[in-house]
Motif scaffolding. Structure first.
Motif, mmCIF file in Angstrom:
data_model
loop_
_atom_site.group_PDB
_atom_site.id
_atom_site.type_symbol
_atom_site.label_atom_id
_atom_site.label_comp_id
_atom_site.label_asym_id
_atom_site.label_seq_id
_atom_site.Cartn_x
_atom_site.Cartn_y
_atom_site.Cartn_z
ATOM 1 N N UNK A 1 0.827 -1.207 0.000
ATOM 2 C CA UNK A 1 0.000 0.000 0.000
ATOM 3 C C UNK A 1 0.861 1.258 0.000
ATOM 4 N N UNK A 2 1.964 1.220 0.749
ATOM 5 C CA UNK A 2 2.840 2.389 0.814
ATOM 6 C C UNK A 2 3.579 2.632 -0.490
ATOM 7 N N UNK A 3 3.979 1.548 -1.163
ATOM 8 C CA UNK A 3 4.784 1.685 -2.386
ATOM 9 C C UNK A 3 3.946 1.873 -3.642
ATOM 10 N N UNK A 4 2.756 1.233 -3.693
ATOM 11 C CA UNK A 4 1.977 1.239 -4.933
ATOM 12 C C UNK A 4 0.558 1.762 -4.768
ATOM 13 N N UNK A 5 0.122 2.047 -3.548
ATOM 14 C CA UNK A 5 -1.255 2.483 -3.352
ATOM 15 C C UNK A 5 -2.235 1.366 -3.674
ATOM 16 N N UNK A 6 -3.317 1.730 -4.367
ATOM 17 C CA UNK A 6 -4.346 0.749 -4.714
ATOM 18 C C UNK A 6 -3.968 -0.097 -5.922
ATOM 19 N N UNK A 7 -2.822 0.178 -6.535
ATOM 20 C CA UNK A 7 -2.431 -0.557 -7.748
ATOM 21 C C UNK A 7 -1.870 -1.938 -7.441
ATOM 22 N N UNK A 8 -1.591 -2.237 -6.181
ATOM 23 C CA UNK A 8 -1.035 -3.544 -5.807
ATOM 24 C C UNK A 8 -1.820 -4.115 -4.636
ATOM 25 N N UNK A 9 -1.877 -5.432 -4.562
ATOM 26 C CA UNK A 9 -2.553 -6.053 -3.431
ATOM 27 C C UNK A 9 -2.123 -7.504 -3.282
ATOM 28 N N UNK A 10 -2.397 -8.036 -2.098
ATOM 29 C CA UNK A 10 -2.101 -9.427 -1.756
ATOM 30 C C UNK A 10 -3.403 -10.117 -1.403
ATOM 31 N N UNK A 11 -3.602 -11.312 -1.970
ATOM 32 C CA UNK A 11 -4.835 -12.055 -1.744
ATOM 33 C C UNK A 11 -4.507 -13.490 -1.347
ATOM 34 N N UNK A 12 -5.164 -13.975 -0.287
ATOM 35 C CA UNK A 12 -5.038 -15.357 0.161
ATOM 36 C C UNK A 12 -6.342 -16.087 -0.144
ATOM 37 N N UNK A 13 -6.244 -17.198 -0.844
ATOM 38 C CA UNK A 13 -7.439 -17.957 -1.218
ATOM 39 C C UNK A 13 -7.190 -19.448 -1.036
ATOM 40 N N UNK A 14 -8.284 -20.195 -1.068
ATOM 41 C CA UNK A 14 -8.219 -21.663 -1.040
ATOM 42 C C UNK A 14 -8.450 -22.176 -2.451
ATOM 43 N N UNK A 15 -7.456 -22.818 -3.073
ATOM 44 C CA UNK A 15 -7.613 -23.301 -4.449
ATOM 45 C C UNK A 15 -8.730 -24.332 -4.541
ATOM 46 N N UNK A 16 -9.368 -24.388 -5.706
ATOM 47 C CA UNK A 16 -10.479 -25.333 -5.910
ATOM 48 C C UNK A 16 -10.103 -26.432 -6.897
ATOM 49 N N UNK A 17 -8.790 -26.774 -6.939
ATOM 50 C CA UNK A 17 -8.352 -27.808 -7.885
ATOM 51 C C UNK A 17 -8.275 -29.189 -7.251
ATOM 52 N N UNK A 18 -8.736 -29.321 -6.009
ATOM 53 C CA UNK A 18 -8.764 -30.623 -5.357
ATOM 54 C C UNK A 18 -7.474 -31.018 -4.666
ATOM 55 N N UNK A 19 -6.426 -30.202 -4.741
ATOM 56 C CA UNK A 19 -5.139 -30.539 -4.111
ATOM 57 C C UNK A 19 -5.032 -29.978 -2.698
ATOM 58 N N UNK A 20 -6.016 -29.174 -2.278
ATOM 59 C CA UNK A 20 -5.974 -28.592 -0.951
ATOM 60 C C UNK A 20 -4.978 -27.468 -0.853
ATOM 61 N N UNK A 21 -4.635 -27.110 0.385
ATOM 62 C CA UNK A 21 -3.637 -26.086 0.608
ATOM 63 C C UNK A 21 -4.167 -24.680 0.467
ATOM 64 N N UNK A 22 -3.244 -23.744 0.180
ATOM 65 C CA UNK A 22 -3.582 -22.327 0.097
ATOM 66 C C UNK A 22 -2.818 -21.698 -1.059
ATOM 67 N N UNK A 23 -3.345 -20.566 -1.520
ATOM 68 C CA UNK A 23 -2.729 -19.832 -2.623
ATOM 69 C C UNK A 23 -2.619 -18.358 -2.235
ATOM 70 N N UNK A 24 -1.390 -17.834 -2.255
ATOM 71 C CA UNK A 24 -1.151 -16.407 -2.025
ATOM 72 C C UNK A 24 -0.793 -15.771 -3.363
ATOM 73 N N UNK A 25 -1.540 -14.727 -3.730
ATOM 74 C CA UNK A 25 -1.333 -14.055 -5.015
ATOM 75 C C UNK A 25 -1.001 -12.589 -4.775
#
Length: 329
Positions: free
Chosen positions: A299-323
Motif C-alpha cells: 500500500x505504501x509503495x503502490x497504493x491501490x495498484x497492488x494487493x495481496x490475496x489469500x485464497x483456497x484453491x479449488x483444484x482438489x489438491x488442498x492447501x492455500x494460494x497467495x497471489x
C-alpha cells in the motif's frame, strides 16, 4: 465610453487582456519573491518554496492589480482600435473603482487557488515520503524477524548434520551463506531484481529441505523475460515461510510448494501455492507471519495498484494460494 458600454466582443477583449496582465504580474512576483527569500534564508526557507507568504503577497497583489489593469486596458484599447492616453482610465473615479474592486477580488481568488494547490502538492510529497519511510522501517522489522527464526532452526540442524552427514552439512552452510547475503543486500536497497528474489527463495527452500527431507517438494517457475523486473525485497520470502510453517509442517505427509511469476498486461502476478493443511487450519488468532507487513508495504509503495490475496484453491489438491499483484513500471 466605459468597458460596460462596449459591445460584447470588445468587452471580452478588455476582460482577457486585464486578467492576463494581472495574473502574469502576480505569478512573476510570487516566484521572484520566493526566489529572493530562498537566497537570503537558505535552509530556513519554508517547505512550500514557491510561496513567499501573505505579508509579501498582499502588497504585491495590490500593485499587480493596479499596474495590470492599466496595461490590460491599454492592450484592449490597441486591439479594439481605441486611441487615448494610458492613464485616461483613471479620469472617471466611479468607473475605475467599479472595475478595480472585482479585479482585485478575482486576483486574490486566483492567487489563493494556486497557493492552496501548492500546499496540497507539498503535503502529498510529505505523505509519500512518510509512507516510504514507514515501508523501509517495516522491511527492517521483517528482516529482524526472519533472520533469527532462520538462524535458530538452521544452526540446530547443522549441529546434528555435522556429526551424521558432513557433506549435507556443507551444502546447508552454502545455502545459508547465500540466504544471509541476499538478506543483507535486501536490507540495503528499496528494490531488487525478481531473479534475486527467486534466488533467495531457492536457498531458503534448500535449507528447509535439509530439515524436512522428502516431506517438502519445491518448484520455482520464473520466465526469463521477467527476471530483471524490479520488486520490493522480501516480497515472497514471508509468503513461502507461511506456506511451510502453517501449511506443510503441520501435515504428516508434507506437500508441494510452487512459486511462480507471470505477466498479465502491465501487472506482475506472483503466486505461492502449497498443498498443505489449508487456510481453515490457520492459527486461532489469524496471525500469519509477515502477511500484514507485506500488505502495508504494498500500500505504501503502490497504493491501490497492488494487493495481496489469500485464497483456497479449488483444484482438489488442498492447501492455500497467495497471489501478489504489482504494477510493472
Amino acid at each position: 465610453m466605459t468597458i460596460a458600454q462596449q459591445p460584447l466582443g470588445s468587452t471580452l477583449i478588455y476582460t482577457f487582456s486585464i486578467t492576463i496582465c494581472i495574473q502574469a504580474l502576480i505569478e512573476a512576483g510570487r516566484y521572484g519573491l520566493a526566489a529572493t527569500q530562498r537566497k537570503h534564508q537558505g535552509d530556513a526557507a519554508p517547505a512550500h518554496r514557491a510561496w513567499p507568504g501573505w505579508a509579501w503577497m498582499m502588497p504585491w497583489l495590490a500593485f499587480s492589480v493596479a499596474v495590470g489593469y492599466v496595461c490590460g486596458h491599454a492592450i484592449g484599447d490597441r486591439l479594439n482600435g481605441v486611441h487615448r492616453t494610458p492613464f485616461a482610465v483613471f479620469h472617471d473615479a466611479s468607473t475605475w473603482m467599479s472595475n478595480f474592486g472585482p479585479s482585485f477580488a478575482l486576483a486574490i481568488g486566483c492567487t489563493y487557488f494556486f497557493y492552496a494547490r501548492g500546499r496540497l502538492a507539498v503535503l502529498e510529497v510529505r505523505t509519500q515520503t512518510a509512507l516510504r519511510s514507514a515501508a523501509e522501517t517495516q522491511l527492517k522489522l521483517l528482516v529482524s524477524q526472519l533472520e533469527p527464526h532462520m538462524l535458530f532452526n538452521t544452526l540446530a540442524n547443522l549441529r546434528v548434520l555435522i556429526g551424521q552427514d558432513p557433506q549435507r552439512a556443507q551444502a546447508m552452510l552454502d545455502h545459508l551463506n547465500g540466504f544471509l547475503r541476499a538478506t543483507l543486500d535486501a536490507s540495503r536497497s528499496d528494490t531488487h531484481a525478481l531473479s534475486a528474489e527467486f534466488a533467495r527463495i531457492r536457498d531458503y527452500l534448500a535449507l528447509m529441505q535439509v530439515r524436512m527431507g522428502p516431506r517438502l517438494r519445491g518448484t520455482l517457475d520464473l520466465p526469463g523475460d521477467l527476471g530483471a523486473l524490479p520488486v520490493p525485497p522480501l516480497l515472497l520470502q514471508p509468503l513461502v515461510e507461511n506456506a511451510i510453517k502453517h501449511g506443510l509442517e503441520p501435515s504428516i505427509a508434507g506437500g508441494d510448494i510452487d512459486v511462480s511469476a507471470r505477466r498479465e498486461g502491465q501487472t506482475l502476478v506472483l503466486r505461492v501455492r502449497d498443498t498443505g493443511v489449508g487456510l481453515a487450519h490457520a492459527p486461532a488468532d489469524g496471525a500469519r507471519f509477515g502477511i500484514q507487513q507485506i500488505r502495508e508495504r504494498l500500500a505504501a509503495l503502490y497504493g491501490d495498484a497492488a494487493h495481496l490475496e489469500l485464497t483456497s484453491p479449488d483444484d482438489g489438491r488442498g492447501g492455500a494460494l497467495a497471489t501478489v499483484r504489482v504494477p510493472i513500471a
